[in-house]
Design an enzyme around this catalytic site. Structure first.
Site, PDB file in Angstrom:
ATOM      1  N   ASP A  35     -33.160  28.648  13.502  1.00  0.00           N
ATOM      2  CA  ASP A  35     -33.288  27.191  13.435  1.00  0.00           C
ATOM      3  C   ASP A  35     -34.394  26.848  12.434  1.00  0.00           C
ATOM      4  O   ASP A  35     -35.447  27.486  12.413  1.00  0.00           O
ATOM      5  CB  ASP A  35     -33.609  26.622  14.815  1.00  0.00           C
ATOM      6  CG  ASP A  35     -33.386  25.121  14.888  1.00  0.00           C
ATOM      7  OD1 ASP A  35     -32.449  24.688  15.592  1.00  0.00           O
ATOM      8  OD2 ASP A  35     -34.148  24.370  14.235  1.00  0.00           O
ATOM      9  N   ILE A  36     -34.144  25.823  11.631  1.00  0.00           N
ATOM     10  CA  ILE A  36     -35.101  25.438  10.584  1.00  0.00           C
ATOM     11  C   ILE A  36     -36.379  24.846  11.184  1.00  0.00           C
ATOM     12  O   ILE A  36     -37.428  24.838  10.528  1.00  0.00           O
ATOM     13  CB  ILE A  36     -34.430  24.435   9.598  1.00  0.00           C
ATOM     14  CG1 ILE A  36     -35.110  24.450   8.242  1.00  0.00           C
ATOM     15  CG2 ILE A  36     -34.358  23.035  10.179  1.00  0.00           C
ATOM     16  CD1 ILE A  36     -34.346  23.700   7.168  1.00  0.00           C
ATOM     17  N   ASN A  93     -26.151  21.415  23.128  1.00  0.00           N
ATOM     18  CA  ASN A  93     -26.224  19.959  23.218  1.00  0.00           C
ATOM     19  C   ASN A  93     -24.884  19.370  22.806  1.00  0.00           C
ATOM     20  O   ASN A  93     -24.268  19.828  21.837  1.00  0.00           O
ATOM     21  CB  ASN A  93     -27.336  19.435  22.310  1.00  0.00           C
ATOM     22  CG  ASN A  93     -28.707  19.898  22.751  1.00  0.00           C
ATOM     23  OD1 ASN A  93     -29.018  19.895  23.930  1.00  0.00           O
ATOM     24  ND2 ASN A  93     -29.535  20.325  21.800  1.00  0.00           N
ATOM     25  N   GLU A 101     -27.364  16.688  17.342  1.00  0.00           N
ATOM     26  CA  GLU A 101     -27.638  16.158  16.002  1.00  0.00           C
ATOM     27  C   GLU A 101     -26.584  16.604  15.001  1.00  0.00           C
ATOM     28  O   GLU A 101     -26.259  15.873  14.067  1.00  0.00           O
ATOM     29  CB  GLU A 101     -29.015  16.621  15.521  1.00  0.00           C
ATOM     30  CG  GLU A 101     -30.170  16.045  16.313  1.00  0.00           C
ATOM     31  CD  GLU A 101     -31.487  16.720  15.960  1.00  0.00           C
ATOM     32  OE1 GLU A 101     -31.533  17.468  14.955  1.00  0.00           O
ATOM     33  OE2 GLU A 101     -32.463  16.502  16.701  1.00  0.00           O
ATOM     34  N   HIS A 106     -22.562  24.565  18.357  1.00  0.00           N
ATOM     35  CA  HIS A 106     -23.558  25.622  18.202  1.00  0.00           C
ATOM     36  C   HIS A 106     -24.267  25.851  19.519  1.00  0.00           C
ATOM     37  O   HIS A 106     -24.398  24.936  20.334  1.00  0.00           O
ATOM     38  CB  HIS A 106     -24.584  25.277  17.116  1.00  0.00           C
ATOM     39  CG  HIS A 106     -25.236  23.935  17.295  1.00  0.00           C
ATOM     40  ND1 HIS A 106     -24.598  22.759  16.960  1.00  0.00           N
ATOM     41  CD2 HIS A 106     -26.453  23.580  17.765  1.00  0.00           C
ATOM     42  CE1 HIS A 106     -25.404  21.738  17.224  1.00  0.00           C
ATOM     43  NE2 HIS A 106     -26.549  22.211  17.718  1.00  0.00           N
ATOM     44  N   HIS A 108     -27.977  27.198  20.905  1.00  0.00           N
ATOM     45  CA  HIS A 108     -29.359  27.587  20.612  1.00  0.00           C
ATOM     46  C   HIS A 108     -29.701  28.776  21.511  1.00  0.00           C
ATOM     47  O   HIS A 108     -29.459  28.724  22.723  1.00  0.00           O
ATOM     48  CB  HIS A 108     -30.335  26.463  20.971  1.00  0.00           C
ATOM     49  CG  HIS A 108     -30.145  25.178  20.214  1.00  0.00           C
ATOM     50  ND1 HIS A 108     -31.010  24.760  19.232  1.00  0.00           N
ATOM     51  CD2 HIS A 108     -29.200  24.211  20.314  1.00  0.00           C
ATOM     52  CE1 HIS A 108     -30.615  23.579  18.768  1.00  0.00           C
ATOM     53  NE2 HIS A 108     -29.522  23.228  19.405  1.00  0.00           N
TER      54      HIS A 108
HETATM   55  P1  AMP Z   1     -28.640  19.871  18.019  1.00  0.00           P
HETATM   56  O1  AMP Z   1     -29.598  18.778  18.368  1.00  0.00           O
HETATM   57  O2  AMP Z   1     -28.273  20.725  19.196  1.00  0.00           O
HETATM   58  O3  AMP Z   1     -27.434  19.362  17.251  1.00  0.00           O
HETATM   59  O4  AMP Z   1     -29.452  20.856  17.081  1.00  0.00           O
HETATM   60  C1  AMP Z   1     -29.310  20.934  15.701  1.00  0.00           C
HETATM   61  C2  AMP Z   1     -30.344  21.917  15.222  1.00  0.00           C
HETATM   62  O5  AMP Z   1     -30.050  22.258  13.894  1.00  0.00           O
HETATM   63  C3  AMP Z   1     -31.790  21.408  15.254  1.00  0.00           C
HETATM   64  O6  AMP Z   1     -32.561  22.225  16.114  1.00  0.00           O
HETATM   65  C4  AMP Z   1     -32.244  21.515  13.786  1.00  0.00           C
HETATM   66  O7  AMP Z   1     -33.589  21.941  13.660  1.00  0.00           O
HETATM   67  C5  AMP Z   1     -31.266  22.530  13.237  1.00  0.00           C
HETATM   68  N1  AMP Z   1     -31.024  22.474  11.798  1.00  0.00           N
HETATM   69  C6  AMP Z   1     -30.741  21.364  11.064  1.00  0.00           C
HETATM   70  N2  AMP Z   1     -30.561  21.694   9.781  1.00  0.00           N
HETATM   71  C7  AMP Z   1     -30.716  23.038   9.694  1.00  0.00           C
HETATM   72  C8  AMP Z   1     -30.655  23.981   8.629  1.00  0.00           C
HETATM   73  N3  AMP Z   1     -30.396  23.619   7.358  1.00  0.00           N
HETATM   74  N4  AMP Z   1     -30.885  25.285   8.906  1.00  0.00           N
HETATM   75  C9  AMP Z   1     -31.161  25.675  10.169  1.00  0.00           C
HETATM   76  N5  AMP Z   1     -31.229  24.838  11.214  1.00  0.00           N
HETATM   77  C10 AMP Z   1     -31.013  23.530  10.987  1.00  0.00           C
END
Ligand code: AMP
Length: 123
Positions: A35-36, A93, A101, A106, A108
Protein backbone atom coordinates in the site's frame (compact mmCIF):
# COMPACT_ATOMS: atom_id res chain seq x y z
CA UNK A 1 -23.82 0.83 -5.15
CA UNK A 2 -20.87 0.70 -7.52
CA UNK A 3 -21.55 -2.09 -9.99
CA UNK A 4 -20.10 -0.93 -13.30
CA UNK A 5 -16.36 -1.41 -13.49
CA UNK A 6 -14.36 1.80 -14.06
CA UNK A 7 -11.34 1.07 -16.25
CA UNK A 8 -9.72 4.31 -15.09
CA UNK A 9 -9.46 3.30 -11.42
CA UNK A 10 -5.94 3.35 -9.99
CA UNK A 11 -5.61 -0.43 -9.70
CA UNK A 12 -6.70 -0.90 -13.33
CA UNK A 13 -3.87 1.49 -14.21
CA UNK A 14 -1.44 -0.46 -12.05
CA UNK A 15 -2.50 -3.69 -13.81
CA UNK A 16 -1.87 -2.02 -17.20
CA UNK A 17 1.49 -0.84 -15.81
CA UNK A 18 0.50 2.78 -16.44
CA UNK A 19 1.17 3.45 -12.74
CA UNK A 20 4.18 1.75 -11.14
CA UNK A 21 4.08 -0.60 -8.17
CA UNK A 22 6.61 -2.94 -6.58
CA UNK A 23 4.97 -6.36 -6.94
CA UNK A 24 5.50 -8.72 -4.02
CA UNK A 25 3.50 -11.50 -5.69
CA UNK A 26 2.11 -12.09 -9.17
CA UNK A 27 0.52 -14.98 -11.03
CA UNK A 28 -1.95 -15.42 -13.87
CA UNK A 29 -4.89 -14.19 -11.77
CA UNK A 30 -3.43 -12.10 -8.95
CA UNK A 31 -1.15 -9.12 -8.26
CA UNK A 32 0.00 -7.96 -4.82
CA UNK A 33 1.96 -4.85 -3.90
CA UNK A 34 2.62 -2.61 -0.88
CA UNK A 35 0.00 0.00 0.00
CA UNK A 36 1.31 3.45 -0.92
CA UNK A 37 0.18 4.81 2.49
CA UNK A 38 0.97 1.97 4.90
CA UNK A 39 -1.08 1.84 8.11
CA UNK A 40 1.04 -0.92 9.71
CA UNK A 41 4.59 -2.31 9.35
CA UNK A 42 3.14 -4.84 6.88
CA UNK A 43 0.46 -3.41 4.60
CA UNK A 44 -0.01 -5.29 1.35
CA UNK A 45 -2.82 -5.03 -1.18
CA UNK A 46 -3.90 -8.16 -3.02
CA UNK A 47 -5.97 -7.68 -6.18
CA UNK A 48 -7.42 -10.00 -8.80
CA UNK A 49 -6.39 -9.23 -12.38
CA UNK A 50 -10.02 -9.51 -13.48
CA UNK A 51 -12.39 -6.55 -13.62
CA UNK A 52 -14.28 -6.90 -10.30
CA UNK A 53 -15.62 -3.90 -8.44
CA UNK A 54 -16.03 -5.44 -5.00
CA UNK A 55 -15.95 -8.59 -2.91
CA UNK A 56 -19.59 -9.09 -3.86
CA UNK A 57 -18.82 -8.82 -7.57
CA UNK A 58 -15.78 -11.10 -7.17
CA UNK A 59 -17.67 -13.71 -5.16
CA UNK A 60 -20.55 -13.70 -7.62
CA UNK A 61 -18.72 -13.69 -10.96
CA UNK A 62 -15.12 -14.87 -10.57
CA UNK A 63 -14.15 -18.38 -11.63
CA UNK A 64 -13.18 -21.08 -9.16
CA UNK A 65 -9.60 -20.73 -10.42
CA UNK A 66 -9.55 -16.98 -9.81
CA UNK A 67 -11.04 -17.30 -6.34
CA UNK A 68 -8.65 -20.08 -5.39
CA UNK A 69 -5.63 -18.19 -6.73
CA UNK A 70 -6.68 -15.05 -4.88
CA UNK A 71 -7.05 -16.61 -1.43
CA UNK A 72 -3.99 -18.82 -1.88
CA UNK A 73 -1.99 -15.64 -2.57
CA UNK A 74 -3.39 -13.94 0.55
CA UNK A 75 -2.46 -16.97 2.65
CA UNK A 76 1.01 -17.27 1.09
CA UNK A 77 1.85 -13.59 1.55
CA UNK A 78 0.76 -13.63 5.19
CA UNK A 79 2.63 -16.86 5.93
CA UNK A 80 5.82 -15.68 4.20
CA UNK A 81 5.90 -12.68 6.51
CA UNK A 82 5.31 -14.75 9.64
CA UNK A 83 2.00 -13.02 10.32
CA UNK A 84 -0.11 -16.04 11.35
CA UNK A 85 1.91 -16.55 14.57
CA UNK A 86 1.49 -13.03 15.90
CA UNK A 87 -1.84 -12.41 14.24
CA UNK A 88 -2.88 -9.96 11.57
CA UNK A 89 -5.93 -8.58 9.79
CA UNK A 90 -7.44 -8.82 6.32
CA UNK A 91 -9.88 -6.12 5.23
CA UNK A 92 -12.02 -5.73 2.14
CA UNK A 93 -13.69 -2.31 2.25
CA UNK A 94 -16.84 -2.20 0.15
CA UNK A 95 -18.83 0.76 -1.12
CA UNK A 96 -19.70 4.00 0.61
CA UNK A 97 -20.26 2.78 4.16
CA UNK A 98 -17.21 0.54 3.88
CA UNK A 99 -15.01 3.48 2.89
CA UNK A 100 -13.87 1.86 -0.35
CA UNK A 101 -11.68 4.37 -2.21
CA UNK A 102 -10.61 2.24 -5.17
CA UNK A 103 -13.44 0.47 -7.02
CA UNK A 104 -11.41 -2.62 -7.93
CA UNK A 105 -11.77 -5.48 -5.44
CA UNK A 106 -8.80 -5.73 -3.10
CA UNK A 107 -7.89 -7.20 0.25
CA UNK A 108 -5.61 -5.35 2.65
CA UNK A 109 -3.18 -7.54 4.63
CA UNK A 110 -2.20 -5.63 7.76
CA UNK A 111 0.22 -6.83 10.43
CA UNK A 112 3.48 -6.41 12.26
CA UNK A 113 1.98 -4.66 15.27
CA UNK A 114 -1.09 -4.94 17.51
CA UNK A 115 -3.86 -3.46 15.37
CA UNK A 116 -6.28 -2.47 18.11
CA UNK A 117 -10.04 -2.78 17.95
CA UNK A 118 -11.66 -3.88 14.73
CA UNK A 119 -13.40 -0.55 14.23
CA UNK A 120 -12.42 2.95 15.35
CA UNK A 121 -15.91 3.66 16.62
CA UNK A 122 -18.69 1.40 17.81
CA UNK A 123 -22.28 1.75 16.73
P1 AMP B 1 -9.73 1.20 0.05
O1 AMP B 1 -10.12 2.35 0.93
O2 AMP B 1 -9.98 -0.13 0.69
O3 AMP B 1 -10.32 1.32 -1.34
O4 AMP B 1 -8.16 1.27 -0.07
C1 AMP B 1 -7.46 1.74 -1.18
C2 AMP B 1 -6.00 1.72 -0.81
O5 AMP B 1 -5.25 1.89 -1.98
C3 AMP B 1 -5.57 2.81 0.18
O6 AMP B 1 -5.06 2.21 1.36
C4 AMP B 1 -4.49 3.59 -0.59
O7 AMP B 1 -3.42 4.00 0.23
C5 AMP B 1 -4.07 2.58 -1.63
N1 AMP B 1 -3.49 3.12 -2.86
C6 AMP B 1 -3.99 4.13 -3.62
N2 AMP B 1 -3.20 4.35 -4.68
C7 AMP B 1 -2.19 3.45 -4.60
C8 AMP B 1 -1.04 3.17 -5.40
N3 AMP B 1 -0.76 3.86 -6.52
N4 AMP B 1 -0.20 2.19 -5.01
C9 AMP B 1 -0.45 1.49 -3.88
N5 AMP B 1 -1.51 1.70 -3.09
C10 AMP B 1 -2.37 2.67 -3.43
Amino acid sequence: MMSVYDDNNVFAKILRREIPCQPVYEDEHVLAFPDIAPKAPVHILVIPKGRYVSVVDFGARASTEEITAFWRAVAKLAAERGLPDSGFRTIANTGLNGGQEVPHFHVHILGGRALGPMLAHTA
